[in-house]
Each structure stands twice: as C-alpha cells, then as structure tokens.
Design a protein around this motif. Structure first.
Motif, PDB file in Angstrom:
ATOM      1  N   GLU A  28       7.702  10.918 -11.018  1.00 38.96           N
ATOM      2  CA  GLU A  28       6.537  11.435 -10.285  1.00 38.96           C
ATOM      3  C   GLU A  28       6.582  10.927  -8.860  1.00 38.96           C
ATOM      4  O   GLU A  28       6.861   9.740  -8.631  1.00 38.96           O
ATOM      5  CB  GLU A  28       5.215  10.930 -10.899  1.00 38.96           C
ATOM      6  CG  GLU A  28       4.750  11.655 -12.129  1.00 38.96           C
ATOM      7  CD  GLU A  28       3.385  11.151 -12.624  1.00 38.96           C
ATOM      8  OE1 GLU A  28       2.553  10.735 -11.799  1.00 38.96           O
ATOM      9  OE2 GLU A  28       3.185  11.169 -13.848  1.00 38.96           O
ATOM     10  N   ASN A  75       3.481   7.580 -20.951  1.00 32.43           N
ATOM     11  CA  ASN A  75       3.378   7.629 -19.489  1.00 32.43           C
ATOM     12  C   ASN A  75       2.445   6.527 -19.016  1.00 32.43           C
ATOM     13  O   ASN A  75       1.326   6.388 -19.519  1.00 32.43           O
ATOM     14  CB  ASN A  75       2.811   8.963 -19.015  1.00 32.43           C
ATOM     15  CG  ASN A  75       2.661   8.995 -17.492  1.00 32.43           C
ATOM     16  OD1 ASN A  75       3.668   9.043 -16.783  1.00 32.43           O
ATOM     17  ND2 ASN A  75       1.440   8.944 -16.986  1.00 32.43           N
ATOM     18  N   GLU A  76       2.957   5.746 -18.074  1.00 41.31           N
ATOM     19  CA  GLU A  76       2.174   4.718 -17.386  1.00 41.31           C
ATOM     20  C   GLU A  76       1.335   3.876 -18.339  1.00 41.31           C
ATOM     21  O   GLU A  76       0.097   3.786 -18.188  1.00 41.31           O
ATOM     22  CB  GLU A  76       1.313   5.342 -16.296  1.00 41.31           C
ATOM     23  CG  GLU A  76       2.145   6.012 -15.226  1.00 41.31           C
ATOM     24  CD  GLU A  76       1.433   6.201 -13.897  1.00 41.31           C
ATOM     25  OE1 GLU A  76       0.201   6.056 -13.836  1.00 41.31           O
ATOM     26  OE2 GLU A  76       2.132   6.485 -12.900  1.00 41.31           O
ATOM     27  N   VAL A 116      10.398   5.995 -13.409  1.00 42.61           N
ATOM     28  CA  VAL A 116       9.269   5.409 -12.670  1.00 42.61           C
ATOM     29  C   VAL A 116       8.527   6.475 -11.866  1.00 42.61           C
ATOM     30  O   VAL A 116       9.120   7.432 -11.376  1.00 42.61           O
ATOM     31  CB  VAL A 116       9.706   4.275 -11.711  1.00 42.61           C
ATOM     32  CG1 VAL A 116      10.124   3.032 -12.483  1.00 42.61           C
ATOM     33  CG2 VAL A 116      10.793   4.720 -10.766  1.00 42.61           C
ATOM     34  N   ASN A 117       7.223   6.253 -11.732  1.00 41.74           N
ATOM     35  CA  ASN A 117       6.364   7.095 -10.882  1.00 41.74           C
ATOM     36  C   ASN A 117       6.080   6.323  -9.598  1.00 41.74           C
ATOM     37  O   ASN A 117       5.731   5.146  -9.651  1.00 41.74           O
ATOM     38  CB  ASN A 117       5.044   7.399 -11.600  1.00 41.74           C
ATOM     39  CG  ASN A 117       5.256   8.200 -12.874  1.00 41.74           C
ATOM     40  OD1 ASN A 117       6.317   8.800 -13.071  1.00 41.74           O
ATOM     41  ND2 ASN A 117       4.255   8.219 -13.739  1.00 41.74           N
ATOM     42  N   ARG A 118       6.220   6.980  -8.456  1.00 44.54           N
ATOM     43  CA  ARG A 118       6.066   6.275  -7.176  1.00 44.54           C
ATOM     44  C   ARG A 118       5.160   7.018  -6.210  1.00 44.54           C
ATOM     45  O   ARG A 118       5.333   8.224  -6.002  1.00 44.54           O
ATOM     46  CB  ARG A 118       7.462   6.075  -6.530  1.00 44.54           C
ATOM     47  CG  ARG A 118       8.269   4.978  -7.233  1.00 44.54           C
ATOM     48  CD  ARG A 118       7.573   3.651  -6.988  1.00 44.54           C
ATOM     49  NE  ARG A 118       8.082   2.504  -7.697  1.00 44.54           N
ATOM     50  CZ  ARG A 118       7.491   1.964  -8.782  1.00 44.54           C
ATOM     51  NH1 ARG A 118       6.440   2.516  -9.339  1.00 44.54           N
ATOM     52  NH2 ARG A 118       7.957   0.847  -9.311  1.00 44.54           N
ATOM     53  N   TYR A 119       4.205   6.296  -5.629  1.00 44.04           N
ATOM     54  CA  TYR A 119       3.258   6.923  -4.694  1.00 44.04           C
ATOM     55  C   TYR A 119       3.134   6.138  -3.387  1.00 44.04           C
ATOM     56  O   TYR A 119       2.053   6.099  -2.797  1.00 44.04           O
ATOM     57  CB  TYR A 119       1.893   7.084  -5.384  1.00 44.04           C
ATOM     58  CG  TYR A 119       1.932   8.175  -6.433  1.00 44.04           C
ATOM     59  CD1 TYR A 119       1.815   9.515  -6.072  1.00 44.04           C
ATOM     60  CD2 TYR A 119       2.135   7.886  -7.779  1.00 44.04           C
ATOM     61  CE1 TYR A 119       1.877  10.531  -7.017  1.00 44.04           C
ATOM     62  CE2 TYR A 119       2.203   8.885  -8.739  1.00 44.04           C
ATOM     63  CZ  TYR A 119       2.076  10.210  -8.343  1.00 44.04           C
ATOM     64  OH  TYR A 119       2.149  11.214  -9.276  1.00 44.04           O
ATOM     65  N   SER A 124       7.017   4.542 -16.354  1.00 53.15           N
ATOM     66  CA  SER A 124       6.207   3.390 -15.964  1.00 53.15           C
ATOM     67  C   SER A 124       5.824   3.449 -14.494  1.00 53.15           C
ATOM     68  O   SER A 124       6.545   4.011 -13.682  1.00 53.15           O
ATOM     69  CB  SER A 124       7.043   2.132 -16.222  1.00 53.15           C
ATOM     70  OG  SER A 124       6.468   1.017 -15.601  1.00 53.15           O
ATOM     71  N   TYR A 125       4.679   2.845 -14.161  1.00 53.79           N
ATOM     72  CA  TYR A 125       4.373   2.652 -12.742  1.00 53.79           C
ATOM     73  C   TYR A 125       4.794   1.265 -12.306  1.00 53.79           C
ATOM     74  O   TYR A 125       4.786   0.948 -11.126  1.00 53.79           O
ATOM     75  CB  TYR A 125       2.878   2.874 -12.452  1.00 53.79           C
ATOM     76  CG  TYR A 125       1.936   1.922 -13.158  1.00 53.79           C
ATOM     77  CD1 TYR A 125       1.632   0.673 -12.610  1.00 53.79           C
ATOM     78  CD2 TYR A 125       1.338   2.261 -14.367  1.00 53.79           C
ATOM     79  CE1 TYR A 125       0.766  -0.201 -13.261  1.00 53.79           C
ATOM     80  CE2 TYR A 125       0.481   1.401 -15.017  1.00 53.79           C
ATOM     81  CZ  TYR A 125       0.196   0.162 -14.467  1.00 53.79           C
ATOM     82  OH  TYR A 125      -0.651  -0.700 -15.114  1.00 53.79           O
ATOM     83  N   TYR A 154      -1.042   6.216  -2.452  1.00 51.73           N
ATOM     84  CA  TYR A 154      -1.997   5.198  -2.925  1.00 51.73           C
ATOM     85  C   TYR A 154      -1.787   3.860  -2.221  1.00 51.73           C
ATOM     86  O   TYR A 154      -2.674   3.015  -2.196  1.00 51.73           O
ATOM     87  CB  TYR A 154      -1.914   5.037  -4.442  1.00 51.73           C
ATOM     88  CG  TYR A 154      -2.393   6.272  -5.188  1.00 51.73           C
ATOM     89  CD1 TYR A 154      -3.691   6.747  -5.011  1.00 51.73           C
ATOM     90  CD2 TYR A 154      -1.552   6.975  -6.032  1.00 51.73           C
ATOM     91  CE1 TYR A 154      -4.137   7.886  -5.660  1.00 51.73           C
ATOM     92  CE2 TYR A 154      -1.984   8.114  -6.698  1.00 51.73           C
ATOM     93  CZ  TYR A 154      -3.279   8.563  -6.505  1.00 51.73           C
ATOM     94  OH  TYR A 154      -3.726   9.695  -7.147  1.00 51.73           O
TER      95      TYR A 154
END
Ligand code: BDP
Length: 579
Positions: free
Chosen positions: A490, A401-402, A451-454, A434-435, A458
């Motif tokens: 995420e 993760n990331e 992919v994780n996305r915010y 991945s970020y 953030y």
C-alpha cells in the motif's frame, strides 16, 4: 469446496432478486418468531448491503431480517439440495419453513446448509443478520483506543478499520443440487518440468458401492483421459501435459478438467474446473512465476459500489478489471477480506495474480478475546483456502493486514496461522501485511515481506523531499533485516476528485500523482522489491471521521463511480507497455 455447477447431474438456482426485509432495533424478532414469516416488511435487493438502500439504515448494524420464497424444482427430487450463501456480514441465522438450519459467523466467506429433508413444494427462507462491531470479532471493531492495540481513529460507526462496516446479504444466495453419491472435493496443483506441465488432481467422493473415476483434461487441441477405481472414496491422478501452455498475466491459458464418477459403467456425477498450469515460488529475493522473476504491479481494492455497498454488481466488477487492464496492472490484493467467487473467476480468466487475504484486518493481541480471535482467524484461513485453492490466480495467502503486533502474543498467533495455511497448501507462499516494517517479528517465519507505507501523507505531510529518501532508507533496512522479497502493498494519497493545486497540495490530484510516481521511482531502484500495489483502485466508503470527508477514503486513482483521476493516467504511462 466445489462451486455449484449446472450439468446433467447437478443444478443451481440463483435466489438473487427482491426479498422482504425488516429491521429489528428492539431485537424482538426471535421472541416474536419472525422465523415463521415476516409481516409488515419492505422490499430489499439481494445481494447488496442494506446500508445504502434506505436512508434510515445508513449506519444501522442490525439486527435485521430477510425473507424470500421459492418453489422446489422437480429435477431436485431424489438429489441432495443445498443452500449456499456467498457472504453475509456478520452473523447469520437461517430458517427454512420455520426450521432452524444453523448460524454462521464472519462476513466474507461462503457457508452451506444441506436442506434436502426440509424442502417443500413452496418454501419460505428467513435469515436474521446482525453486524455489531465488537473487539472479539474478526475484523475487530469498537476496540478501546490504546497505543499498542489500535489507532485512535474515532469512527462512527465505531469500526476499527478504514472501510464502512456494511451489513446484510452481500453476495448471491444459491440453491444447488448434487447426486446423492457424488464427488465431494477436488484439489488441483500444477508443476512444470522443462516444456511440460504436470497436473495433480486429488479427488474425494462419497459412494457406497465400488466405483471408478474418469478424469479428462483438455485444451489447445490436446486431450488426455484416464480412468481408475476409487479407493476408500479417494483417488489421485498425475496428468502429464506435453508442451504445456502456461498460465500467467498476459497469457491466461486455461485447460478444462472434467471428472466423472461412474458406477457399473454409468456416469452418476460430473464436475468441471478450469485449470491454469503455473508455479509460484520465492527464491532468494525474487518471486518466480513459472520459474521467471515477476514484478507485481497493481492495487489494493475494495468491494464497494454506490447503492449496493459491499457488493460489486457484475458490470462494476467488469469495469474494475477494465480499469486495471487499461492501466497495465497484473495483480491485486483482496484488501481486506476474500473477494467474491465471481471476482476470482475473472482473475483466472483475465490473468491477474491475487494476494488472497483473510478478513483479519486490525487484529490486536491484548488477552481479552484473543483466543476467540485466533479461533475465528483459523476458521477464516481454512475456509478461504478451501474455497480458493484451485484458482490459478491465487499467488499467495495473506494472513492479515496491519495487525497491531507489538505485543509478544502476536508471534505464536501468526505461527499458528502460517502452519495451518502451509498444512493445507504447500504450493503457495504465505505472508502478512504490516505497517511496522523492521519490528514485525512474524516476517521471520513467513515467505515474503509485505509493508504499507504512507511517508508524505500520515508523516512528512506534503513534504516529498523528506518522505522519498525516508522510504528508500526504510525499504533497505527492511531488506537487510529479513533478506526476503519485499512487496510494498500500500502507498498513496487522498485526492478529492477535481481538486487541483500548483504547487501540488495534499488532497489535490496533482499531489496524489506526484507521490505515487515518486514512490515508484524509488521502488524501481530496489531489486529486492517484487511488487507495488497502489492504495486504492477506487475511492471507497468509510465510517464517518474528521479525517474522512463525506465518509470517504479518496485514495482511489479512480473515483467511486470509476472515473480516472490524474494519477490513473500517470500510472498507465508507467505500467502499460501499449501506451
Ligand atoms: C492503511 C490500511 C488501509 C487504509 C489506509 C488509509 O491498511 O485499510 O485505508 O491505511 O489510511 O493503513 O488510507
């Protein structure tokens, strides 16, 4: 790896309960030979992290010592006896009756010692545990801040990942017996052809004399039995299943496999295993379960619970599944380490698809310690697949993760791990999370893109009108680049339970609800997105930091006590067909 079983040939004894406990801040225990017995100790509950059980040990990472006593059972005489630790974070050293059995590194996978020859009538088991955060461990901790290698999160204790570095004996310790001549391992893979299923069973056994294996598979009013001699301790069976009842979310059909080892016509060992017949494949931009496209709706989670720390007591585990079912989820990812055996069994039984992830969170690729991190990642990938390969719930393996993979060394690192996973298991896709998105080079040789996305949290804080179009463009660009099925593994926002705002403001339940709902609106329009996992199912403990009020991550749609927030009701409306 066969999970300990109880039948006429095998037995298990759970050593959970109150143990003796002593912390050792001056690291005197080894010199003072505490391995022989602890004096002046407290009582502690096993399994559970030590951090939330005493006020003095909240941020203490070790070393600390555990001790318990147990009697030898008469039915273990003449059999092999083993000790199995489900999880000890992070370093464990173990002595039985003063004799060193060995040590183990890594917090979230089981390890086993054979203890047959060390057993006495009354036994003294001592374990030394230490969980320092170090850059050359996995997950790495205390990583020097740097633009390429870490986020400068400034946590106390200095975790380089966003969950509390709980320590201790965090899953059950089992004593188990097997016959001396025994079935060593089973590997089950399943396939489908038209209406029929096919179950392949590979068996390894250790026997000194010519013996046979009897294999039976049964379920739903159907049964088949097959018997054949073992050759060099190995045998493989192909069992056709007419009109197979396939396994999947909503239909967690399980057949029962029984394998008997026979010597001169007499059974000397037996193991059983539930079997779900299903296939999981990637085709073009789709993820296919049993040859039909599936969309993964679900969550990232944590093994995190008040008082017990990184151990989910059975009732809490049950409640997490009840919450996921209430919402209408069909899947989760074992963020950010393999979960307990009990969790995987429940996912099989209740029909949840699992992205099974190694403890490789926040890896970095600076030369220092890199060879050691790779060695550990190989060990953890191998041990995770060995433990979980027979669970129908496991849909794919996630290697990390990331990772901070902007250095070139990341590519050979993940090629190496992907190769290892594929050599061990050809039946499941392999991925990492991945970020980075488009710059993540390793996606080229992996099966799915996660992919994780915010955006809106953030970046673009509280500006969903900017964040949502950015998400849409970003997902399109990632798909254009890799042309593989994409999972948004995420996305989410912190919501302090009971905090409300109109118009929605950051940290309010309304903002979390709106952000999650609008993300799902975008995701729905992208046919190449094959899953959405909200971060997180429940609020969870972190180390202390200015961006973590109360040392908590509040991105749960349930509180740490498993109470729903507004976002949980909104998700239920979107995902649960029965609402
Ligand atoms: C992601 C991480 C996850 C964090 C989350 C967050 O994968 O472990 O908890 O961000 O910041 O980057 O809430």
């Amino acid at each position: 790896m066969i999970y300990p079983q109880a039948n006429s040939y095998r037995g298990t004894k759970n050593l959970s309960g109150p143990w003796d406990f002593k912390w050792d801040p001056q690291n005197l225990g080894i010199k003072k030979k505490w391995k022989k017995g602890l004096k002046g100790s407290k009582r502690i509950t096993v399994p559970a992290s030590w951090n939330e059980q005493f006020k003095e040990t909240r941020d203490y990472l070790g070393p600390a010592w555990y001790q318990t006593h147990f009697n030898r059972d008469s039915n273990s005489i003449g059999r092999k006896v083993f000790l199995r630790f489900g999880s000890v974070n992070y370093m464990a050293e173990v002595w039985l009756n003063g004799v060193r059995l060995g040590s183990h590194e890594g917090g979230h996978l089981p390890f086993v010692f054979e203890v047959t020859k060390h057993l006495k009538k009354k036994n003294n088991l001592v374990v030394r545990v230490e969980g320092y955060l170090k850059p050359d461990r996995v997950p790495p901790g205390n990583v020097p801040p740097g633009p390429l290698d870490s986020f400068n999160n400034n946590f106390n204790p200095p975790a380089s990942f966003d969950f509390f570095p709980f320590c201790g004996i965090q899953r059950p310790v089992l004593l188990f017996t097997t016959p001396n001549e025994r079935i060593e391992d089973l590997t089950v893979t399943t396939d489908i052809s038209g209406k029929n299923g096919q179950v392949r069973v590979d068996i390894a056994a250790s026997v000194s004399l010519p013996s046979t294996l009897k294999v039976s598979l049964e379920g739903f009013g159907w049964k088949m039995v097959s018997e054949a001699p073992l050759k060099n301790g190995k045998a493989a069976y192909l069992l056709p299943v007419p009109n197979a009842k396939l396994w999947g979310p909503g239909s967690p059909n399980l057949y029962q496999l029984k394998v008997e080892l026979k010597l001169a016509g007499k059974t000397i060992d037996q193991v059983g295993l539930p079997v779900g017949i299903r296939t999981i494949r990637v085709k073009g931009s789709q993820l296919l379960l049993n040859n039909k496209p599936i969309f993964l709706k679900g969550f990232g989670r944590h093994e995190d619970y008040p008082g017990t720390g990184r151990y989910l007591p059975p009732a809490a585990l049950k409640k997490d599944y009840a919450n996921m079912q209430w919402i209408g989820a069909n899947s989760f990812r074992t963020t950010h380490y393999p979960y307990s055996d009990e969790d995987m069994v429940m996912a099989d039984r209740l029909g949840f698809l699992v992205i099974d992830e190694t403890p490789a969170v926040g890896l970095f690729f600076k030369k220092d310690g890199l060879a050691r991190r790779l060695k550990l990642c190989r060990q953890f990938t191998r041990d995770m697949i060995a433990r979980d390969k027979n669970h129908p719930c496991v849909a794919m393996w996630s290697l990390a993760n990331e990772p901070h993979s902007n250095r070139p060394a990341a590519v050979p690192f993940f090629k190496n791990l992907a190769q290892l996973a594929r050599n061990m298991d050809k039946s499941r896709p392999v991925t990492l999370v991945s970020y980075l998105g488009t710059p993540e080079k390793s996606f080229k040789f992996l099966d799915l893109v996660c992919v994780n996305r915010y955006f809106g949290w953030y970046s673009e804080p509280c500006d969903l009108n900017k964040a949502i179009p950015r998400l849409s463009k970003d997902l399109d660009a990632i798909y254009r680049r890799f042309k593989k099925p994409l999972l948004v593994t995420e996305f989410g926002a912190d919501a302090l339970p009971g905090s409300h705002a109109q118009p929605p403001a950051m940290f309010s339940e309304e903002y979390q609800r709106e952000m999650i709902s609008r993300y799902l609106g975008v995701i729905k329009q992208k046919p190449f997105v094959v899953g959405a996992h909200v971060w997180n199912l429940s609020d969870f403990k972190t180390a202390q930091a200015t961006h973590r009020p109360n040392g908590m991550n509040y991105k749960g749609v349930f509180t740490r006590q498993r109470k729903p927030k507004l976002a949980a009701f909104a998700l239920r409306k979107l995902w649960n067909k029965n609402t």
